[in-house]
Scaffold this motif. Structure first.
Motif, PDB file in Angstrom:
ATOM      1  N   GLU A   1       0.850  -1.175   0.000  1.00 29.04           N
ATOM      2  CA  GLU A   1       0.000   0.000   0.000  1.00 29.04           C
ATOM      3  C   GLU A   1       0.890   1.230   0.000  1.00 29.04           C
ATOM      4  N   PRO A   2       1.014   1.894  -1.122  1.00 28.60           N
ATOM      5  CA  PRO A   2       1.895   3.058  -1.165  1.00 28.60           C
ATOM      6  C   PRO A   2       1.326   4.221  -0.368  1.00 28.60           C
ATOM      7  N   LEU A   3       2.192   4.970   0.257  1.00 23.59           N
ATOM      8  CA  LEU A   3       1.804   6.172   0.974  1.00 23.59           C
ATOM      9  C   LEU A   3       2.035   7.349   0.030  1.00 23.59           C
ATOM     10  N   LEU A   4       0.944   7.959  -0.433  1.00 24.02           N
ATOM     11  CA  LEU A   4       1.043   9.012  -1.433  1.00 24.02           C
ATOM     12  C   LEU A   4       1.128  10.407  -0.836  1.00 24.02           C
ATOM     13  N   GLU A   5       1.053  10.517   0.482  1.00 24.98           N
ATOM     14  CA  GLU A   5       1.120  11.828   1.107  1.00 24.98           C
ATOM     15  C   GLU A   5       2.525  12.406   1.001  1.00 24.98           C
ATOM     16  N   THR A   6       2.586  13.725   0.996  1.00 29.47           N
ATOM     17  CA  THR A   6       3.874  14.402   0.991  1.00 29.47           C
ATOM     18  C   THR A   6       3.764  15.673   1.809  1.00 29.47           C
ATOM     19  N   GLU A   7       4.886  16.144   2.302  1.00 34.13           N
ATOM     20  CA  GLU A   7       4.901  17.366   3.103  1.00 34.13           C
ATOM     21  C   GLU A   7       5.858  18.358   2.456  1.00 34.13           C
ATOM     22  N   LEU A   8       5.381  19.584   2.301  1.00 32.90           N
ATOM     23  CA  LEU A   8       6.194  20.622   1.686  1.00 32.90           C
ATOM     24  C   LEU A   8       5.993  21.918   2.467  1.00 32.90           C
ATOM     25  N   CYS A   9       7.068  22.479   2.950  1.00 34.31           N
ATOM     26  CA  CYS A   9       7.041  23.727   3.727  1.00 34.31           C
ATOM     27  C   CYS A   9       6.105  23.623   4.931  1.00 34.31           C
ATOM     28  N   GLY A  10       6.097  22.474   5.584  1.00 40.51           N
ATOM     29  CA  GLY A  10       5.297  22.288   6.773  1.00 40.51           C
ATOM     30  C   GLY A  10       3.839  21.983   6.526  1.00 40.51           C
ATOM     31  N   GLN A  11       3.418  21.937   5.276  1.00 37.70           N
ATOM     32  CA  GLN A  11       2.018  21.649   4.955  1.00 37.70           C
ATOM     33  C   GLN A  11       1.922  20.258   4.345  1.00 37.70           C
ATOM     34  N   ARG A  12       0.940  19.454   4.800  1.00 33.94           N
ATOM     35  CA  ARG A  12       0.774  18.082   4.326  1.00 33.94           C
ATOM     36  C   ARG A  12      -0.241  18.042   3.198  1.00 33.94           C
ATOM     37  N   PHE A  13       0.129  17.333   2.127  1.00 32.32           N
ATOM     38  CA  PHE A  13      -0.739  17.163   0.964  1.00 32.32           C
ATOM     39  C   PHE A  13      -1.067  15.681   0.819  1.00 32.32           C
ATOM     40  N   SER A  14      -2.316  15.370   0.444  1.00 30.20           N
ATOM     41  CA  SER A  14      -2.742  13.972   0.367  1.00 30.20           C
ATOM     42  C   SER A  14      -2.300  13.286  -0.916  1.00 30.20           C
ATOM     43  N   VAL A  15      -1.863  14.039  -1.899  1.00 30.54           N
ATOM     44  CA  VAL A  15      -1.381  13.452  -3.153  1.00 30.54           C
ATOM     45  C   VAL A  15      -0.012  14.047  -3.488  1.00 30.54           C
ATOM     46  N   PRO A  16       0.834  13.273  -4.139  1.00 29.28           N
ATOM     47  CA  PRO A  16       2.138  13.801  -4.517  1.00 29.28           C
ATOM     48  C   PRO A  16       2.016  14.767  -5.698  1.00 29.28           C
ATOM     49  N   PHE A  17       2.927  15.670  -5.793  1.00 24.67           N
ATOM     50  CA  PHE A  17       2.960  16.578  -6.930  1.00 24.67           C
ATOM     51  C   PHE A  17       4.402  16.965  -7.183  1.00 24.67           C
ATOM     52  N   GLY A  18       4.644  17.496  -8.353  1.00 21.64           N
ATOM     53  CA  GLY A  18       5.995  17.906  -8.699  1.00 21.64           C
ATOM     54  C   GLY A  18       6.017  19.358  -9.119  1.00 21.64           C
ATOM     55  N   MET A  19       7.183  19.928  -9.073  1.00 21.10           N
ATOM     56  CA  MET A  19       7.356  21.307  -9.495  1.00 21.10           C
ATOM     57  C   MET A  19       8.287  21.296 -10.706  1.00 21.10           C
ATOM     58  N   PRO A  20       7.812  21.787 -11.838  1.00 22.30           N
ATOM     59  CA  PRO A  20       8.659  21.750 -13.038  1.00 22.30           C
ATOM     60  C   PRO A  20       9.782  22.774 -12.942  1.00 22.30           C
ATOM     61  N   PRO A  21      10.851  22.544 -13.676  1.00 22.56           N
ATOM     62  CA  PRO A  21      11.922  23.543 -13.700  1.00 22.56           C
ATOM     63  C   PRO A  21      11.433  24.804 -14.400  1.00 22.56           C
ATOM     64  N   VAL A  22      11.737  25.950 -13.844  1.00 21.71           N
ATOM     65  CA  VAL A  22      11.246  27.209 -14.416  1.00 21.71           C
ATOM     66  C   VAL A  22      12.380  28.154 -14.774  1.00 21.71           C
ATOM     67  N   GLY A  23      13.603  27.709 -14.709  1.00 23.01           N
ATOM     68  CA  GLY A  23      14.749  28.577 -14.960  1.00 23.01           C
ATOM     69  C   GLY A  23      14.838  29.092 -16.394  1.00 23.01           C
ATOM     70  N   MET A  24      14.378  28.327 -17.347  1.00 16.24           N
ATOM     71  CA  MET A  24      14.497  28.708 -18.755  1.00 16.24           C
ATOM     72  C   MET A  24      13.193  29.242 -19.323  1.00 16.24           C
TER      73      MET A  24
END
Length: 60
Positions: free
Chosen positions: A33-56
């Motif tokens: 049973e995978p755990l899909l939760e993630t925590e970012l900047c102290g806030q918990r999210f129920s689904v994983p997400f990614g941040m695309p590169p924005v440098g270019m």
């Protein structure tokens, strides 16, 4: 020179020993049973997400 130490006698012995080793995949045993939760900047999210590169983005 094959690096079989000195008279190269160990090359054949090493080859025979390695030929007896068989490697195979081993995965997905039991229940999973995978755990899909993630925590970012102290806030918990129920689904994983990614941040695309924005440098270019200025070039587009």
């Amino acid at each position: 020179m094959v690096s079989g130490t000195g008279t190269e006698r160990l090359v054949d012995a090493n080859r025979q020993a390695l030929d007896t080793v068989t490697l195979g995949p081993s995965f997905c045993h039991g229940t999973f049973e995978p755990l899909l939760e993630t925590e970012l900047c102290g806030q918990r999210f129920s689904v994983p997400f990614g941040m695309p590169p924005v440098g270019m983005s200025g070039l587009m």
